[in-house]
Design an enzyme around this catalytic site. Structure first.
Site, PDB file in Angstrom:
ATOM      1  N   HIS A   1     134.660 -26.229 -68.386  1.00 23.79           N
ATOM      2  CA  HIS A   1     133.302 -25.752 -68.612  1.00 23.79           C
ATOM      3  C   HIS A   1     133.330 -24.355 -69.224  1.00 23.79           C
ATOM      4  O   HIS A   1     134.192 -23.529 -68.875  1.00 23.79           O
ATOM      5  CB  HIS A   1     132.518 -25.704 -67.307  1.00 23.79           C
TER       6      HIS A   1
ATOM      7  N   GLU B   1     131.674 -23.575 -60.621  1.00 28.12           N
ATOM      8  CA  GLU B   1     131.330 -24.500 -59.555  1.00 28.12           C
ATOM      9  C   GLU B   1     132.357 -24.440 -58.425  1.00 28.12           C
ATOM     10  O   GLU B   1     133.384 -23.769 -58.532  1.00 28.12           O
ATOM     11  CB  GLU B   1     131.261 -25.933 -60.104  1.00 28.12           C
TER      12      GLU B   1
ATOM     13  N   ARG C   1     135.063 -32.421 -72.639  1.00 26.81           N
ATOM     14  CA  ARG C   1     136.125 -33.339 -72.256  1.00 26.81           C
ATOM     15  C   ARG C   1     137.357 -33.142 -73.135  1.00 26.81           C
ATOM     16  O   ARG C   1     137.265 -33.168 -74.362  1.00 26.81           O
ATOM     17  CB  ARG C   1     135.668 -34.797 -72.386  1.00 26.81           C
TER      18      ARG C   1
END
Length: 321
Positions: A102, A119, A197
């Site tokens: 990310h 996160e 990805r």
């Protein structure tokens, strides 16, 4: 209107790697492989609505617009988007997730109005031998990773870790990672849906087509010198005490075991989110009491003030730093 703990209708997301495990929490799932339950969110791709009390039917965005700092606290807004700053999820990983990374808030190729994504994961359950990908092998460079991707041997550059129930992982933006098959996860993250990805096992998506990869963006945002990622076992030495799992610029997450009444308090700075991991109990405040159970995620308004956790249960607490 008097504040109270808010429970929301989750936004369920079909994913090629998902399953039906979220049903164990009493959640109603649509057809298909459901990988993500967005439990508390205020994002263009999913905004949850209150399902309990006098605010039932209001979206988190409407609460933000109508009540603002009373509910969210003085720090409770993204400086970049003005929205609720976090996204709370439950993840059911019946298959391996893509190898991904990310960006941070400053990446210049982020979509307009989107945030970066730092996160953390808390492993609610894991099948024996379940693994995750967590970071690059020591010393891996952009050039080495790009070459490995071109040669279809990216796994040579990645670190795999076997996980078990109760493990916690902090994943700052720039950390290469992937959840593996057989894990059930609570995720606390920035309010973002940005994922790049690197690798997806050459599988097809739900539409029968290969899923898009984002090689150049991924190589651009990876923190090759280290992102500050950390992981830990979370065995607690005492009840009714908090263990810090993650402390970031965007959220603080702690774990506690409730074994008797535990008096707590919100502050004017921030809302508090409680995720019930296991066990049963209640949240009691000046004007009422709510029974709670595993899988439920509650937003406690900043102006709630004094409240008490009761029962015998494991909970996560998240708030803004």
């Amino acid at each position: 209107m008097k504040p109270y703990p808010l429970l929301f209708q989750p936004e369920m997301k079909e994913r090629v790697w998902g399953g039906r495990a979220l049903e164990q929490f009493g959640l109603t799932l649509p057809e298909g492989p459901i990988g993500e339950g967005w439990m508390i969110g205020d994002h263009p791709n999913g905004t949850t609505k209150v399902i309990n009390g006098e605010w039932a039917g209001l979206g988190l965005d409407q609460l933000r617009e109508q009540y603002g700092k009373d509910i969210f606290g003085s720090k409770g807004f993204s400086a970049k988007t003005g929205r609720f700053p976090l996204l709370i999820k439950l993840l059911d990983c019946q298959d391996d997730l893509s190898v991904q990374v990310h960006p941070n808030d400053d990446y210049d190729r982020l979509p307009q109005g989107e945030l970066g994504k730092t996160e953390m994961w808390y492993i609610l359950d894991a099948k024996p031998g379940a693994k995750i990908i967590y970071g690059l092998q020591d010393g891996a460079t952009r050039e080495q990773l790009a070459e490995a991707i071109a040669d279809n041997r990216i796994m040579d550059c990645l670190r795999e870790i076997t996980v078990e129930r109760g493990d916690s992982f902090y994943i700052p933006a720039g950390t290469v990672h992937a959840l593996g098959a057989g894990v059930l996860v609570a995720e606390i993250q920035q309010n973002s849906d940005s994922t790049y990805r690197l690798y997806d096992y050459n599988r097809l998506g739900l539409d029968g087509k290969p899923r898009e990869l984002h090689i150049e963006d991924s190589l651009n945002v990876i923190a090759y010198e280290g992102s500050g990622a950390s992981h830990m076992k979370t065995n607690l030495s005492a009840d009714n005490e908090w263990l810090t799992l993650a402390r970031s610029p965007f959220f603080i997450t702690e774990k506690g075991n409730v074994k008797q009444e535990w008096p707590l308090r919100t502050s004017a700075d921030s809302f508090v989110i409680h995720i019930i991991c296991d066990g049963t109990g209640s949240i009691r405040w000046a004007d009422g009491e709510l029974p709670v159970k595993p899988g439920e995620c509650y937003l406690l308004p900043a102006n709630l003030g004094d409240y008490t956790l009761t029962g015998s249960m494991t909970v996560l607490r998240s708030y803004l730093p």
